[in-house]
Scaffold this motif. Structure first.
Motif, PDB file in Angstrom:
ATOM      1  N   GLY A   1       2.249  11.691   0.969  1.00 18.61           N
ATOM      2  CA  GLY A   1       1.848  12.763   1.840  1.00 18.61           C
ATOM      3  C   GLY A   1       1.473  12.182   3.224  1.00 18.61           C
ATOM      4  N   ALA A   2       0.259  12.614   3.821  1.00 19.77           N
ATOM      5  CA  ALA A   2      -0.149  12.187   5.101  1.00 19.77           C
ATOM      6  C   ALA A   2      -0.718  10.703   4.936  1.00 19.77           C
ATOM      7  CB  ALA A   2      -1.153  12.989   5.715  1.00 19.77           C
ATOM      8  N   ALA A   3      -1.285  10.331   3.871  1.00 22.86           N
ATOM      9  CA  ALA A   3      -1.630   8.892   3.701  1.00 22.86           C
ATOM     10  C   ALA A   3      -0.610   7.803   3.486  1.00 22.86           C
ATOM     11  CB  ALA A   3      -2.316   8.790   2.397  1.00 22.86           C
ATOM     12  N   ARG A   4       0.577   8.367   3.211  1.00 21.01           N
ATOM     13  CA  ARG A   4       1.598   7.424   2.995  1.00 21.01           C
ATOM     14  C   ARG A   4       2.295   7.022   4.103  1.00 21.01           C
ATOM     15  NH1 ARG A   4       5.678   5.981  -0.918  1.00 21.01           N
ATOM     16  NH2 ARG A   4       7.463   5.367  -0.031  1.00 21.01           N
ATOM     17  N   GLY A   5       2.397   8.066   5.362  1.00 22.38           N
ATOM     18  CA  GLY A   5       3.248   7.470   6.559  1.00 22.38           C
ATOM     19  C   GLY A   5       4.182   6.819   6.651  1.00 22.38           C
ATOM     20  N   ARG A   6       4.658   6.114   7.661  1.00 16.90           N
ATOM     21  CA  ARG A   6       5.999   5.525   7.504  1.00 16.90           C
ATOM     22  C   ARG A   6       5.635   4.067   7.821  1.00 16.90           C
ATOM     23  NH1 ARG A   6      10.067   8.711  11.553  1.00 16.90           N
ATOM     24  NH2 ARG A   6       8.063   8.585  12.501  1.00 16.90           N
ATOM     25  N   PHE A   7       6.583   3.151   7.365  1.00 19.83           N
ATOM     26  CA  PHE A   7       6.340   1.503   7.723  1.00 19.83           C
ATOM     27  C   PHE A   7       6.553   1.438   9.076  1.00 19.83           C
ATOM     28  CE2 PHE A   7       7.538  -2.762   7.679  1.00 19.83           C
ATOM     29  CZ  PHE A   7       6.579  -3.465   7.027  1.00 19.83           C
ATOM     30  N   ASP A   8       5.648   0.541   9.517  1.00 27.28           N
ATOM     31  CA  ASP A   8       5.584   0.385  11.069  1.00 27.28           C
ATOM     32  C   ASP A   8       6.581  -0.816  11.523  1.00 27.28           C
ATOM     33  OD1 ASP A   8       5.134  -0.080  13.655  1.00 27.28           O
ATOM     34  OD2 ASP A   8       2.951  -0.527  13.513  1.00 27.28           O
TER      35      ASP A   8
ATOM     36  N   ASP B   1       0.879  -1.161  -0.108  1.00 24.92           N
ATOM     37  CA  ASP B   1      -0.026   0.005   0.064  1.00 24.92           C
ATOM     38  C   ASP B   1       0.837   1.318  -0.071  1.00 24.92           C
ATOM     39  OD1 ASP B   1      -2.409  -1.291  -0.087  1.00 24.92           O
ATOM     40  OD2 ASP B   1      -2.527  -1.176   2.346  1.00 24.92           O
ATOM     41  N   ILE B   2       1.925   1.285   0.668  1.00 33.17           N
ATOM     42  CA  ILE B   2       2.853   2.386   0.498  1.00 33.17           C
ATOM     43  C   ILE B   2       3.943   2.522  -0.379  1.00 33.17           C
ATOM     44  CG2 ILE B   2       4.718   3.301   2.281  1.00 33.17           C
ATOM     45  CD1 ILE B   2       3.517   2.056   4.637  1.00 33.17           C
ATOM     46  N   ALA B   3       4.368   1.600  -0.761  1.00 31.92           N
ATOM     47  CA  ALA B   3       5.564   1.772  -1.882  1.00 31.92           C
ATOM     48  C   ALA B   3       4.889   1.459  -3.115  1.00 31.92           C
ATOM     49  CB  ALA B   3       6.559   0.676  -1.611  1.00 31.92           C
TER      50      ALA B   3
END
Length: 509
Positions: free
Chosen positions: A207-214, A84-86
């Protein structure tokens, strides 16, 4: 810099703005679903040959299977979230590449430790493939055909599971155990080439939807699931201090995981998502039904050989009936889901599983092979219908930036069920048989173990059906809730306060 495509001109490669033919998409997704299932089942038949080749005990060579399953189980949710992020296409290609390279290393491994390490790496690639394949359905397949495609993917998973033992036996007889792994290399290369033609789909979150991987959450979840899996397998049918200690570690890691997820700015799992009745019911029933399906694979060979006295070839033929039916029923199950709706078909599928397991718990040995195979066919046909409908219900209205996460959660629940079925239900079978040496037990004891084990399986699926009905009733009483949690990366209970989408669940039921 790429300009617009002139009218009448056909590009040689698919771009994000132009989808490739649906056949190419289905071929890529089908192969990406088949290979992980095939790799799960094909290695089992080679364990005796590997034990002989490496002069290893069974509990040592068993890690060839355990390492793969552990890697898939612990990484599958993280793989979905990272997609979802990358970007899902990018990570799916990376997963196929890792899987193919690891498959080659398995076939070339000079000793058992390196083979086990290569299997763990293969499982990491398989986790990406399994987590992201279903997520791609939402972006590359028309919505009205979602159920049919989910049924096709269920068929490919069943084909891989059914094909593994028979194909592996032939390869070992002709070329030795290494061929069991080497056969997957050209298939992996083909999957990679087909996936290159897939559209890039939704852009990665920004942006804000991306966040960082937990990272912390992923590590704790891996520790919790890994300790649980080890606790269920470390002592076979026994349950002593090592297993208890591992369960304590698993519980502590899970507690820390929940605490961290509540505080994380970009959590691996948005816990408020579990307030969604459809998702909660889908994950719960997926784990329970997968537990029962693994039970048929664990108990079946012993019942057919010890209680019914079949030779190994006949045992294999009888065992293939279940996966074959699941493979044939997958596409019709998907079409039924599209026509009648996933909610109704989930209930029908669970009913089929309950009917089959109840028959297995009551069927006398005098009924012979048909007395076992016919209920098994009922179980697997119900499972195929449940799987297509449940996957559709869970994935159909998921927001684009959460498809990988939810797909990973579905696969996680399935793998937890497989581990539980292989360990806990196997222990119940041995306990009910009255002996830990099931391979030498009297036929009457094995039959008693079979009956009690499937009685427990019936109760588990009945519990799943009760959960579905209860949460469905709750969903009807709360029509203002969204189908899923965050659609733009936000977290917390406020996700549920957004206005309902046009495809709200209550409008379909």
């Amino acid at each position: 810099m790429r300009g617009p495509t002139p009218a009448g001109a056909e590009p040689r490669r698919a771009s994000p703005a132009r989808r490739p033919p649906l056949g190419w998409t289905l071929a890529a997704l089908s192969l990406s679903m088949l290979l992980p299932s095939l790799s799960t089942s094909i290695a089992n038949v080679g364990l005796p040959a590997m034990a002989a080749a490496f002069d290893a005990a069974f509990n040592e060579v068993q890690w060839v299977v355990i390492a793969y399953l552990l890697a898939v189980t612990t990484l599958i949710v993280g793989a979905g979230r990272l997609g979802d992020i990358a970007g899902r296409r990018r990570l799916l290609l990376g997963g196929i590449a890792v899987f193919t390279l690891a498959t080659l290393l398995c076939g070339l491994a000079p000793n058992l430790p390196l083979l086990v390490a290569a299997r763990a790496l293969q499982g990491a690639g398989a986790a990406c493939m399994m987590a992201l394949t279903m997520a791609f359905v939402g972006e590359s397949v028309p919505k009205e055909r979602t159920g049919s495609v989910m049924g096709l993917l269920g068929t490919m998973s069943a084909v891989g599971t059914a094909l593994g033992p028979s194909l592996g036996g032939v390869l070992i007889a002709v070329s030795g155990w290494r061929a069991v792994f080497l056969i997957g290399v050209p298939l992996g290369l083909l999957a990679f080439a087909l996936t290159l033609r897939l559209p890039s789909g939704s852009a990665p979150a920004t942006g804000a939807a991306r966040g960082r991987f937990d990272t912390a959450g992923t590590a704790l979840l891996a520790l919790a699931l890994g300790a649980y899996a080890l606790a269920m397998t470390i002592e076979a049918t026994a349950f002593g201090p090592p297993a208890i200690g591992l369960l304590a570690v698993s519980g502590a890691a899970l507690g820390l995981f929940v605490i961290i997820e509540r505080r994380a700015a970009s959590p691996l799992l948005t816990l408020s998502m579990f307030r969604d009745p459809v998702l909660a019911a889908g994950l719960t029933t997926s784990a329970l039904v997968s537990t029962v399906m693994m039970t048929t694979l664990v108990v079946g060979p012993f019942h057919l050989s010890r209680a019914l006295g079949l030779d190994p070839a006949s045992v294999g033929l009888a065992m293939s009936a279940g996966p074959a039916v699941a493979a044939l029923a997958g596409v019709p199950a998907g079409r039924a889901t599209d026509r009648f709706g996933p909610e109704a078909m989930v209930i029908v599928g669970l009913g089929g599983v309950i009917g089959g397991t109840a028959a297995l718990s009551l069927m006398p040995v005098a009924a012979g092979v048909l007395g076992y195979v016919l209920p098994l066919v009922t179980v697997t046909a119900g499972y195929a219908l449940f799987q297509a409908a449940n996957n559709t219900a869970v994935m159909k209205d998921v927001s684009p930036h959460q498809r990988g996460l939810v797909s990973g959660m579905v696969n996680l629940s399935r793998n937890l069920g497989l581990i539980t079925g292989a360990s806990v239900m196997g222990a119940i079978f041995a306990f009910a048989s009255g002996t830990s040496e099931v391979t030498t037990a009297a036929s009457a004891k094995v039959a008693r173990g079979t009956h009690w084990t499937f009685a427990v399986a019936t109760l588990l699926v009945a519990l799943g059906l009760a959960v579905v009905l209860a949460l469905r009733a709750r969903s009807r009483r709360s029509p203002g809730r969204r189908r899923t949690g965050p659609s733009s990366g936000r977290t917390g209970s406020s996700d549920l306060a957004e206005p309902p989408s046009p495809h709200h669940r209550s409008q379909k039921t």
